[in-house]
Design a protein around this motif. Structure first.
Motif, PDB file in Angstrom:
ATOM      1  N   ASN A 148       0.873  -1.184   0.000  1.00 13.49           N
ATOM      2  CA  ASN A 148       0.000   0.000   0.000  1.00 13.49           C
ATOM      3  C   ASN A 148       0.901   1.223   0.000  1.00 13.49           C
ATOM      4  OD1 ASN A 148      -2.790  -0.805   0.097  1.00 13.49           O
ATOM      5  ND2 ASN A 148      -2.396  -1.646   2.142  1.00 13.49           N
ATOM      6  N   ASN A 149       1.148   1.747  -1.189  1.00 11.73           N
ATOM      7  CA  ASN A 149       2.160   2.791  -1.320  1.00 11.73           C
ATOM      8  C   ASN A 149       1.610   4.105  -1.877  1.00 11.73           C
ATOM      9  OD1 ASN A 149       5.008   3.880  -2.142  1.00 11.73           O
ATOM     10  ND2 ASN A 149       3.861   3.743  -4.059  1.00 11.73           N
ATOM     11  N   ALA A 150       0.530   4.055  -2.670  1.00 13.19           N
ATOM     12  CA  ALA A 150       0.051   5.271  -3.347  1.00 13.19           C
ATOM     13  C   ALA A 150      -0.147   6.403  -2.339  1.00 13.19           C
ATOM     14  CB  ALA A 150      -1.268   4.992  -4.068  1.00 13.19           C
ATOM     15  N   GLY A 151       0.285   7.588  -2.719  1.00 10.17           N
ATOM     16  CA  GLY A 151       0.078   8.705  -1.795  1.00 10.17           C
ATOM     17  C   GLY A 151       0.537  10.021  -2.374  1.00 10.17           C
ATOM     18  N   TYR A 152       0.127  11.076  -1.733  1.00  9.55           N
ATOM     19  CA  TYR A 152       0.483  12.432  -2.145  1.00  9.55           C
ATOM     20  C   TYR A 152       0.164  13.354  -0.979  1.00  9.55           C
ATOM     21  CZ  TYR A 152      -4.587  12.812  -2.780  1.00  9.55           C
ATOM     22  OH  TYR A 152      -5.947  12.800  -2.556  1.00  9.55           O
ATOM     23  N   GLY A 153       0.516  14.636  -1.129  1.00  8.95           N
ATOM     24  CA  GLY A 153       0.169  15.604  -0.094  1.00  8.95           C
ATOM     25  C   GLY A 153      -0.778  16.628  -0.685  1.00  8.95           C
ATOM     26  N   VAL A 154      -1.682  17.117   0.136  1.00  2.90           N
ATOM     27  CA  VAL A 154      -2.611  18.157  -0.335  1.00  2.90           C
ATOM     28  C   VAL A 154      -1.943  19.508  -0.115  1.00  2.90           C
ATOM     29  CG1 VAL A 154      -4.864  19.245   0.041  1.00  2.90           C
ATOM     30  CG2 VAL A 154      -4.627  16.756   0.226  1.00  2.90           C
ATOM     31  N   SER A 155      -1.829  20.308  -1.183  1.00  2.00           N
ATOM     32  CA  SER A 155      -1.226  21.626  -0.980  1.00  2.00           C
ATOM     33  C   SER A 155      -2.287  22.579  -0.430  1.00  2.00           C
ATOM     34  CB  SER A 155      -0.641  22.159  -2.293  1.00  2.00           C
ATOM     35  OG  SER A 155      -1.609  22.071  -3.293  1.00  2.00           O
ATOM     36  N   GLY A 156      -1.845  23.667   0.151  1.00  2.00           N
ATOM     37  CA  GLY A 156      -2.800  24.600   0.770  1.00  2.00           C
ATOM     38  C   GLY A 156      -3.086  24.166   2.202  1.00  2.00           C
ATOM     39  N   THR A 157      -3.844  24.966   2.897  1.00  2.00           N
ATOM     40  CA  THR A 157      -4.123  24.632   4.298  1.00  2.00           C
ATOM     41  C   THR A 157      -5.483  23.946   4.409  1.00  2.00           C
ATOM     42  OG1 THR A 157      -5.311  26.653   4.783  1.00  2.00           O
ATOM     43  CG2 THR A 157      -2.907  26.738   5.013  1.00  2.00           C
ATOM     44  N   PHE A 158      -5.737  23.408   5.575  1.00  4.05           N
ATOM     45  CA  PHE A 158      -7.005  22.738   5.843  1.00  4.05           C
ATOM     46  C   PHE A 158      -8.177  23.713   5.647  1.00  4.05           C
ATOM     47  CE2 PHE A 158     -10.124  20.630   8.698  1.00  4.05           C
ATOM     48  CZ  PHE A 158     -10.086  19.373   8.106  1.00  4.05           C
ATOM     49  N   GLY A 181       2.545  17.385  14.741  1.00  3.18           N
ATOM     50  CA  GLY A 181       1.876  18.060  13.625  1.00  3.18           C
ATOM     51  C   GLY A 181       2.328  19.508  13.514  1.00  3.18           C
ATOM     52  N   THR A 182       2.485  19.961  12.257  1.00  2.00           N
ATOM     53  CA  THR A 182       2.846  21.366  12.045  1.00  2.00           C
ATOM     54  C   THR A 182       1.832  21.991  11.103  1.00  2.00           C
ATOM     55  OG1 THR A 182       4.204  20.765  10.154  1.00  2.00           O
ATOM     56  CG2 THR A 182       5.338  20.938  12.275  1.00  2.00           C
ATOM     57  N   SER A 183       1.989  23.280  10.899  1.00  2.00           N
ATOM     58  CA  SER A 183       1.074  23.968   9.999  1.00  2.00           C
ATOM     59  C   SER A 183       1.297  23.511   8.553  1.00  2.00           C
ATOM     60  CB  SER A 183       1.334  25.472  10.107  1.00  2.00           C
ATOM     61  OG  SER A 183       0.694  26.137   9.069  1.00  2.00           O
ATOM     62  N   GLY A 184       0.225  23.291   7.822  1.00  2.00           N
ATOM     63  CA  GLY A 184       0.319  22.810   6.430  1.00  2.00           C
ATOM     64  C   GLY A 184       0.274  21.293   6.407  1.00  2.00           C
ATOM     65  N   GLN A 185      -0.193  20.710   5.294  1.00  2.00           N
ATOM     66  CA  GLN A 185      -0.289  19.240   5.174  1.00  2.00           C
ATOM     67  C   GLN A 185      -0.992  18.664   6.407  1.00  2.00           C
ATOM     68  OE1 GLN A 185       1.300  17.296   2.544  1.00  2.00           O
ATOM     69  NE2 GLN A 185       1.616  19.248   1.531  1.00  2.00           N
ATOM     70  N   THR A 186      -2.083  19.315   6.795  1.00  2.00           N
ATOM     71  CA  THR A 186      -2.688  19.068   8.106  1.00  2.00           C
ATOM     72  C   THR A 186      -3.075  17.619   8.361  1.00  2.00           C
ATOM     73  OG1 THR A 186      -3.534  21.287   7.896  1.00  2.00           O
ATOM     74  CG2 THR A 186      -4.447  19.988   9.678  1.00  2.00           C
ATOM     75  N   LEU A 187      -3.658  16.963   7.358  1.00  2.00           N
ATOM     76  CA  LEU A 187      -4.112  15.583   7.591  1.00  2.00           C
ATOM     77  C   LEU A 187      -3.014  14.550   7.383  1.00  2.00           C
ATOM     78  CD1 LEU A 187      -7.663  15.077   6.060  1.00  2.00           C
ATOM     79  CD2 LEU A 187      -6.950  14.878   8.434  1.00  2.00           C
ATOM     80  N   TYR A 188      -1.916  14.957   6.735  1.00  2.00           N
ATOM     81  CA  TYR A 188      -0.907  13.983   6.302  1.00  2.00           C
ATOM     82  C   TYR A 188      -0.339  13.187   7.496  1.00  2.00           C
ATOM     83  CZ  TYR A 188       2.996  12.013   3.677  1.00  2.00           C
ATOM     84  OH  TYR A 188       3.881  11.138   3.082  1.00  2.00           O
TER      85      TYR A 188
END
Ligand SMILES: NC(=O)c1ccc[n+]([C@@H]2O[C@H](COP(=O)([O-])OP(=O)(O)OC[C@H]3O[C@@H](n4cnc5c(N)ncnc54)[C@H](OP(=O)(O)O)[C@@H]3O)[C@@H](O)[C@H]2O)c1
Length: 273
Positions: A90-100, A150-157
């Protein structure tokens, strides 16, 4: 030429980065590989290269894991091909740009589906067959971000990756308690050379990270395959990443959070220069 095993590894996100490397390394061990991602042309080219080089069978399945039926469709294709799955990556993945705050719910929901629900659904639906044959190797690609505050940005990652680590540990323990030869490993890379930071638009920001923080895909993938073979529930590849995860466990939480937030702030600043 590798000795054929007649085992099949299903690899998600196989069209680039770590997933393509997983496909090559499993094929080099004589496993057949089922490659899935959205970009069919990339998968087809990788499949041709692998067949030529390693003489194993390949199956190419173009699917968007954000689609709720995608897991059933992948499994139906494998069934039609008459193949069962011995290894799941299970490898597929990416990050969501922008904030939550600035990303709409549809985007967040897709992200949860691709990086959390789909991997768990695949594991759940493949496990009965693995139990029946008493063999299974599952690698869930998580991240060092599943350990760091957790830091600011990529909130759910980070939260999704933390969940994947816990899920992998529990699944591994479940299988062991039941006496099955089924291993599950969470692979937790840090910064790794791939297309990840181009896709999420953070390449410029990430260039502020020093070279010693980066690893190539090859040793990261090799660490994952080695760990799952040995039955290790979690593996953090590389000394730097091991150091980071150890520090996050021993530092007082407020200090860890402050360090991480300051580091993110500096990287954001550096990318504006
Ligand atoms: N690179 C890093 O620094 C790093 C660090 C820690 C953890 N990770 C984790 O490593 C894993 C692999 O990432 P990578 O670095 O190899 O990134 P990458 O080079 O961008 O590859 C990502 C893969 O995921 C696939 N994918 C993305 N969205 C998908 C969707 N909706 N449906 C199906 N497949 C999808 C992409 O294929 P298509 O676009 O063709 O669909 C591609 O094959 C991810 O889980 C990531 O979170 C990466």
């Amino acid at each position: 030429m590798p000795q054929k095993t007649n085992r099949l590894a299903l690899i998600t996100g196989a069209s680039a980065g770590l997933g393509a490397e997983f496909a090559r390394q499993y094929a080099a061990k004589g496993w057949d590989v089922a490659l899935t991602a959205r970009r069919l042309d990339r998968l087809a080219k990788l499949a041709r290269d692998i067949e030529e080089k390693y003489h194993v069978a390949t199956i190419v399945i173009s699917q968007d894991l954000a689609r709720p039926d995608s897991v059933d469709d992948i499994l139906a294709t494998l069934k039609e091909a008459g193949r069962h799955v011995d290894g799941l990556v299970n490898n597929a993945g990416y990050g969501v740009s922008g904030t939550f705050f600035t990303t709409d719910w549809a985007e967040q929901e897709k992200f949860i589906r691709v990086l959390y629900s789909a991997p768990i659904e695949l594991a759940h639906k493949l496990l009965p067959g693995m139990v029946e044959r008493n063999f299974g190797r599952i690698i869930n690609v998580a991240s060092v971000a599943g350990y760091t505050p957790g830091t600011s940005g990529q909130t759910l990652y980070g939260s999704v990756k933390a969940g994947i680590i816990k899920f992998s540990e529990s699944l591994h323990a479940d299988a062991k308690a039941a006496g099955h030869d089924i291993h599950c490993t969470a692979l937790c890379p840090g910064l790794t050379e791939s297309e990840f930071h181009d896709v999420n638009g953070s390449r410029e920001q990430m260039e502020a990270a020093p070279d010693w923080m980066w690893m190539e895909a090859k040793p990261v993938v090799a660490a994952g395959i080695d760990a799952v073979s040995k039955g290790q529930p979690v593996v953090v590849p590389g000394m730097v990443n091991k150091g980071i995860t150890t520090l996050t466990k021993i530092l007082p939480e407020p200090l860890g959070r402050a360090i991480m937030n300051e580091r993110s702030r500096r990287m954001r600043e550096a990318s504006k220069d």
